[in-house]
Design a protein around this motif. Structure first.
Motif, PDB file in Angstrom:
ATOM      1  N   LYS A  57      38.935 -68.445  13.038  1.00  0.00           N
ATOM      2  CA  LYS A  57      38.663 -67.144  13.658  1.00  0.00           C
ATOM      3  C   LYS A  57      39.478 -66.010  13.044  1.00  0.00           C
ATOM      4  O   LYS A  57      38.976 -64.917  12.819  1.00  0.00           O
ATOM      5  N   ILE A  58      40.770 -66.254  12.780  1.00  0.00           N
ATOM      6  CA  ILE A  58      41.688 -65.199  12.349  1.00  0.00           C
ATOM      7  C   ILE A  58      41.837 -65.135  10.831  1.00  0.00           C
ATOM      8  O   ILE A  58      42.107 -64.087  10.269  1.00  0.00           O
ATOM      9  N   GLY A  59      41.694 -66.296  10.190  1.00  0.00           N
ATOM     10  CA  GLY A  59      41.815 -66.316   8.735  1.00  0.00           C
ATOM     11  C   GLY A  59      43.134 -66.868   8.236  1.00  0.00           C
ATOM     12  O   GLY A  59      43.299 -67.093   7.042  1.00  0.00           O
ATOM     13  N   ILE A  60      44.088 -67.041   9.142  1.00  0.00           N
ATOM     14  CA  ILE A  60      45.382 -67.644   8.787  1.00  0.00           C
ATOM     15  C   ILE A  60      45.811 -68.585   9.913  1.00  0.00           C
ATOM     16  O   ILE A  60      45.371 -68.439  11.053  1.00  0.00           O
ATOM     17  N   ALA A  61      46.682 -69.518   9.575  1.00  0.00           N
ATOM     18  CA  ALA A  61      47.171 -70.498  10.544  1.00  0.00           C
ATOM     19  C   ALA A  61      48.047 -69.808  11.593  1.00  0.00           C
ATOM     20  O   ALA A  61      48.652 -68.765  11.321  1.00  0.00           O
ATOM     21  N   PRO A  62      48.139 -70.376  12.801  1.00  0.00           N
ATOM     22  CA  PRO A  62      48.966 -69.765  13.844  1.00  0.00           C
ATOM     23  C   PRO A  62      50.420 -69.545  13.437  1.00  0.00           C
ATOM     24  O   PRO A  62      51.004 -68.514  13.740  1.00  0.00           O
ATOM     25  N   ARG A  63      51.010 -70.501  12.730  1.00  0.00           N
ATOM     26  CA  ARG A  63      52.417 -70.343  12.324  1.00  0.00           C
ATOM     27  C   ARG A  63      52.566 -69.191  11.332  1.00  0.00           C
ATOM     28  O   ARG A  63      53.552 -68.464  11.353  1.00  0.00           O
ATOM     29  N   VAL A  64      51.573 -68.997  10.470  1.00  0.00           N
ATOM     30  CA  VAL A  64      51.597 -67.882   9.521  1.00  0.00           C
ATOM     31  C   VAL A  64      51.444 -66.562  10.277  1.00  0.00           C
ATOM     32  O   VAL A  64      52.127 -65.581   9.976  1.00  0.00           O
ATOM     33  N   TRP A  65      50.551 -66.538  11.267  1.00  0.00           N
ATOM     34  CA  TRP A  65      50.376 -65.346  12.108  1.00  0.00           C
ATOM     35  C   TRP A  65      51.697 -64.963  12.761  1.00  0.00           C
ATOM     36  O   TRP A  65      52.121 -63.815  12.718  1.00  0.00           O
ATOM     37  N   ARG A  66      52.347 -65.953  13.367  1.00  0.00           N
ATOM     38  CA  ARG A  66      53.619 -65.702  14.053  1.00  0.00           C
ATOM     39  C   ARG A  66      54.662 -65.171  13.073  1.00  0.00           C
ATOM     40  O   ARG A  66      55.359 -64.196  13.369  1.00  0.00           O
ATOM     41  N   ALA A  67      54.777 -65.778  11.908  1.00  0.00           N
ATOM     42  CA  ALA A  67      55.758 -65.340  10.915  1.00  0.00           C
ATOM     43  C   ALA A  67      55.452 -63.908  10.460  1.00  0.00           C
ATOM     44  O   ALA A  67      56.364 -63.085  10.324  1.00  0.00           O
ATOM     45  N   HIS A  68      54.183 -63.609  10.266  1.00  0.00           N
ATOM     46  CA  HIS A  68      53.778 -62.270   9.844  1.00  0.00           C
ATOM     47  C   HIS A  68      54.165 -61.231  10.903  1.00  0.00           C
ATOM     48  O   HIS A  68      54.730 -60.178  10.580  1.00  0.00           O
ATOM     49  N   VAL A  69      53.897 -61.535  12.159  1.00  0.00           N
ATOM     50  CA  VAL A  69      54.213 -60.611  13.255  1.00  0.00           C
ATOM     51  C   VAL A  69      55.720 -60.422  13.370  1.00  0.00           C
ATOM     52  O   VAL A  69      56.210 -59.306  13.526  1.00  0.00           O
TER      53      VAL A  69
END
Length: 108
Positions: free
Chosen positions: A88-100
């Motif tokens: 759905k988002i295009g990146i893994a949840p852990r990558v999302w969290r790190a990005h944020v």
């Protein structure tokens, strides 16, 4: 109770649209026609979007692990959750969290 309220109240434990049909007393065809017409999505998509929204909230605002977030959302399989999130988002949840978190650090 309307559909949005029912999803908000039950999305963690009720993932299938059958529950919501019973809860608001409507047929699947009628309900999907109404939600498509007025909201541009099916009941299933509304449930999935609410789960995704909550997953993003938990990733951004808690220290819960991906496994804990999976269980918090009423799911049982962390790898499946991660695959769905990435689809759905295009990146893994852990990558999302790190990005944020990196973005938050840069704002300070």
């Amino acid at each position: 109770m309307n559909l949005k309220q029912s999803i908000e109240k039950n999305f963690r434990r009720e993932k299938h649209w059958d529950f919501y049909l019973e809860d608001i007393g409507c047929t699947v065809c009628r309900l999907n026609n109404l939600t498509r017409r007025y909201l541009g999505k099916t009941v299933y998509e509304m449930i999935q979007n609410r789960l995704l929204s909550e997953a993003i909230h938990l990733l951004e605002n808690t220290m819960l692990t991906i496994r804990e977030i999976t269980f918090e959302l009423g799911m049982q399989d962390p790898p499946y959750f991660s695959r769905c999130f990435k689809k759905k988002i295009g990146i893994a949840p852990r990558v999302w969290r790190a990005h944020v978190r990196n973005a938050d650090i840069l704002r300070v």
